[in-house]
Scaffold this motif. Structure first.
Motif, short mmCIF file in Angstrom:
data_model
loop_
_atom_site.label_atom_id
_atom_site.label_comp_id
_atom_site.label_asym_id
_atom_site.label_seq_id
_atom_site.Cartn_x
_atom_site.Cartn_y
_atom_site.Cartn_z
N ARG A 1 0.81 -1.23 0.00
CA ARG A 1 0.00 0.00 0.00
C ARG A 1 0.85 1.29 0.00
O ARG A 1 0.76 2.11 0.90
N TYR A 2 1.62 1.46 -1.06
CA TYR A 2 2.46 2.66 -1.18
C TYR A 2 1.85 3.62 -2.21
O TYR A 2 1.12 4.53 -1.85
N ALA A 3 2.15 3.44 -3.48
CA ALA A 3 1.58 4.21 -4.59
C ALA A 3 1.65 5.72 -4.38
O ALA A 3 0.68 6.44 -4.60
N ARG A 4 2.80 6.23 -3.97
CA ARG A 4 3.00 7.69 -3.88
C ARG A 4 2.77 8.30 -5.26
O ARG A 4 3.29 7.80 -6.26
N PRO A 5 1.98 9.37 -5.38
CA PRO A 5 1.65 9.94 -6.70
C PRO A 5 2.88 10.26 -7.54
O PRO A 5 2.88 10.05 -8.76
N GLU A 6 3.94 10.77 -6.90
CA GLU A 6 5.15 11.09 -7.65
C GLU A 6 5.80 9.83 -8.23
O GLU A 6 6.39 9.85 -9.31
#
Length: 488
Positions: A412-417
């Motif tokens: 559950r990471y998915a950092r927008p950058e």
């Protein structure tokens, strides 16, 4: 005359190989939960069926190169937005159905459909359209240029399927490969037999049996007794010196794509605090884990990238072993006493490594409760549902750093950058562009301490000294038997 006959018989015997075996028994640590490589994430599935039962348009070679498979060649058009695959003629599935362009359309449309259960659905998301131009020609149009598309088509998740049998692959797999599925004795073995109707070069083996032996001591005993002919991913590295000294065996030590990590649930407190994740990373002593769990076999890593890749960056210094720094970070986070659940799958590296991790975290004030899980339970609870705090696992899929861009992926990471970085990578065509982006991606997840990166899994294998053709390295999760044979 009698002497002449004796001489002729002697010549015939000399001409025959001393060991004309055409069967092999391989040991495996884990039993596959199913035999459908397009419907699950278990490496054990591909270890049985990749290149043996199923084939894709392309395939991984033993050195990691992308080779033709069911597509004898392909053309790249429209600056990398269009791929035209030219298929081999005369290919049939194990059920007798002819393989043609319609099967490619079915397979790729099925994999990218909204309801697809493919564990690597992201491989197909860039596809805009798949068209059969004629029975042996397929055109794939992408939404954006993708110089990596032939690589994606080599994954086990992209193998070609027969529409008539696609719904029953989990228990009765039907492919185009050199071996057909024979039988599965649950809890014991899977047997494959050579497919007489195979379109390509026939394998030397007639039968291949995969036996499931999860216990390292039992694996060693099976090798010594000759109950298995080879154990390509051998789980008892502590016994390799003894096997190396025995002329009956040959020991193979190679590399894999397996980034072994202490994965953290970034969506669950207190692990949603970067200071806590950083503290855990600094509490870990990679050398102790490699020595204690792998008996020295393994390469330290500081991000989710294989050290043998030309674009690898050594970032281990960002998470060096520093218990005092770990304690200071926990104090800064102000989270109080921490008690976490450490879910461990049944692989020896995870069980052994998990106990060492538990002790290292306890040394900085983080208490963990170990929850030993069977493989199917780990896949359902941790991987599918994200119900965990910490887990030790090796990601053996090739060049898979893009998993950090998936919002529903288990850590559950998915950092927008980072997602934007992967979008740029998707569109990059030149090796230099892709290399720069891979380096940026490695650094971003390392500085965010998404997970604690432990070591690159070594491929330690042992085999009867008379066997040749087994892979020394593991560019993908496979036991490719197409070139395996016994030698005199």
């Amino acid at each position: 005359m009698r002497d002449l006959l004796k001489s002729a018989a002697a010549l015939v015997l000399l001409a025959l190989p001393a060991n004309a075996q055409d069967a092999i028994t391989l040991g495996m640590v884990l039993e596959p939960p199913n035999l459908d490589p397009t419907g699950g994430a278990a490496a054990a599935t591909d270890e049985v069926v990749y290149a043996n039962v199923f084939e894709g348009l392309t395939r991984f070679g033993p050195n990691g190169t992308i080779e033709p498979a069911l597509a004898e060649r392909w053309d790249v058009e429209n600056n990398g937005r269009t791929y035209v695959f030219h298929l081999h003629d005369g290919v049939s599935f194990h059920d007798g159905a002819a393989f043609d362009a319609g099967d490619v359309v079915f397979t790729l449309d099925r994999a990218r459909a909204p309801g697809s259960t493919n564990a690597q659905k992201v491989l197909f998301q860039g596809i805009e359209a798949v068209e059969a131009l004629d029975p042996l020609t397929v055109r794939v149009t992408l939404a954006a240029p993708d110089g990596n598309f032939p690589f994606k088509m080599a994954w086990g998740d992209a193998v070609m399927l027969d529409p008539a049998s696609a719904s029953s692959l989990a228990t009765t797999p039907v492919g185009t490969g050199p071996f057909r599925f024979d039988r599965w004795v649950q809890g014991d073995r899977i047997v494959l037999s050579a497919f007489d109707g195979y379109w390509g070069e026939k394998p030397a083996l007639k039968t291949a049996t995969f036996r499931f032996i999860p216990d390292p001591s039992a694996a060693f005993a099976a090798v010594m007794a000759g109950d298995v002919d080879a154990f390509p991913n051998y789980p008892a590295p502590e016994t390799l010196p003894q096997l190396q000294a025995d002329p009956r065996f040959k020991v193979m030590v190679g590399t894999t794509e397996g980034e072994t990590i202490l994965a953290m649930n970034n969506a669950r407190a207190p692990l949603n605090d970067i200071k806590v994740r950083q503290a855990i990373a600094h509490a870990i002593n990679r050398a102790d884990i490699i020595d204690g769990a792998m008996f020295g076999y393994g390469t330290p890593i500081g991000s989710h990238f294989a050290p043998h890749h030309p674009d690898y960056v050594d970032l281990t210094g960002l998470s060096d072993h520093d218990p005092e720094k770990a304690k200071a970070l926990l104090a800064q986070a102000g989270v109080g006493p921490i008690a976490l659940r450490l879910a461990l799958p049944p692989t020896p590296y995870a069980r052994r490594g998990g106990e060492i991790v538990q002790a290292q975290l306890a040394a900085v004030g983080i208490q963990t409760r170990i929850d030993n899980m069977e493989w199917a339970q780990w896949l359902e609870t941790v991987f599918k549902n994200g119900d965990f705090d910490l887990t030790v696992i090796s990601h053996t899929e090739p060049l898979d750093i893009d998993i950090y861009a998936r919002p529903d992926y288990y850590f559950r990471y998915a950092r927008p950058e980072f997602v934007a970085l992967m979008d740029r990578l998707q569109a990059a065509v030149t090796p230099q562009q892709r290399g720069d982006l891979y380096k940026q991606a490695q650094e971003m997840i390392a500085r965010d301490h998404v997970n604690a990166f432990l070591f690159q899994l070594a491929k330690t294998g042992v085999a009867d000294a008379r066997i040749e053709g087994l892979w020394e390295n593991a560019p993908t999760q496979a036991n490719d038997l197409t070139k395996v044979r016994w030698i005199p």
